[in-house]
Design a protein around this motif. Structure first.
Motif, short mmCIF file in Angstrom:
data_model
loop_
_atom_site.label_atom_id
_atom_site.label_comp_id
_atom_site.label_asym_id
_atom_site.label_seq_id
_atom_site.Cartn_x
_atom_site.Cartn_y
_atom_site.Cartn_z
N LEU A 163 0.46 -1.36 0.30
CA LEU A 163 0.25 0.27 0.00
C LEU A 163 1.01 1.33 -0.24
O LEU A 163 0.54 2.40 -0.53
CB LEU A 163 -0.56 -0.58 1.14
N ARG A 164 2.30 1.32 0.73
CA ARG A 164 2.45 2.27 0.99
C ARG A 164 3.64 3.17 -1.01
O ARG A 164 3.58 3.93 -0.70
CB ARG A 164 3.83 2.13 2.17
N LYS B 85 2.87 1.89 -3.16
CA LYS B 85 1.05 2.29 -4.71
C LYS B 85 1.02 3.98 -3.94
O LYS B 85 1.15 4.95 -4.85
CB LYS B 85 0.38 1.26 -4.02
N LYS B 86 0.95 4.58 -3.00
CA LYS B 86 0.94 5.43 -2.37
C LYS B 86 2.02 6.45 -2.88
O LYS B 86 1.61 7.50 -3.64
CB LYS B 86 0.72 5.49 -1.06
N CYS B 87 3.54 5.81 -3.08
CA CYS B 87 4.67 6.62 -3.07
C CYS B 87 4.77 6.35 -4.42
O CYS B 87 6.01 6.82 -5.59
CB CYS B 87 5.36 5.98 -3.01
N ASN B 88 3.45 5.92 -5.70
CA ASN B 88 4.02 5.49 -7.13
C ASN B 88 4.84 4.42 -6.96
O ASN B 88 5.99 4.93 -8.53
CB ASN B 88 3.86 6.66 -8.02
#
Length: 107
Positions: free
Chosen positions: A54-55, A57-60
């Protein structure tokens, strides 16, 4: 098609389009560029892996890029935790690469 295809089950699609095969339904959706909603990824029972994903993905950051940043070979990109179990060193390196920290909370 645009309304039902993204979230309908296979059975619902066949019921909505009774004279069509699943192949024909997929072809029609592709022709009109209608996409299915993506299912969340499974972590094989490791919540810490889910948090790392998730982290990232949040940071691309892709899983391949995370492996490069954390120097973990293809651990995250290939989903090796599913087969080899949890590798603590790879997990700690990924947490560090994503600017996180590991803490212990005693109850």
């Amino acid at each position: 098609m645009r309304r039902i295809y993204p979230s309908a089950t296979r059975e619902e699609l066949l019921e909505a389009f009774p004279r069509r095969s699943m192949g024909q339904i997929y072809d029609c959706a592709a022709r009109y560029n209608v996409k299915r909603k993506k299912e969340p990824h499974s972590t094989a029972g490791f919540p810490i892996i889910e948090q790392i994903k998730l982290r990232a993905k949040k940071c691309n950051i892709s899983m391949k890029d995370l492996d490069a940043m954390a120097r973990t070979t293809p651990y995250f990109a290939s989903g090796r935790w599913r087969f080899d179990g949890l590798n603590r060193r790879s997990v700690y390196r990924a947490i560090e690469a994503l600017d996180g920290e590991v803490t212990i909370v005693w109850r």
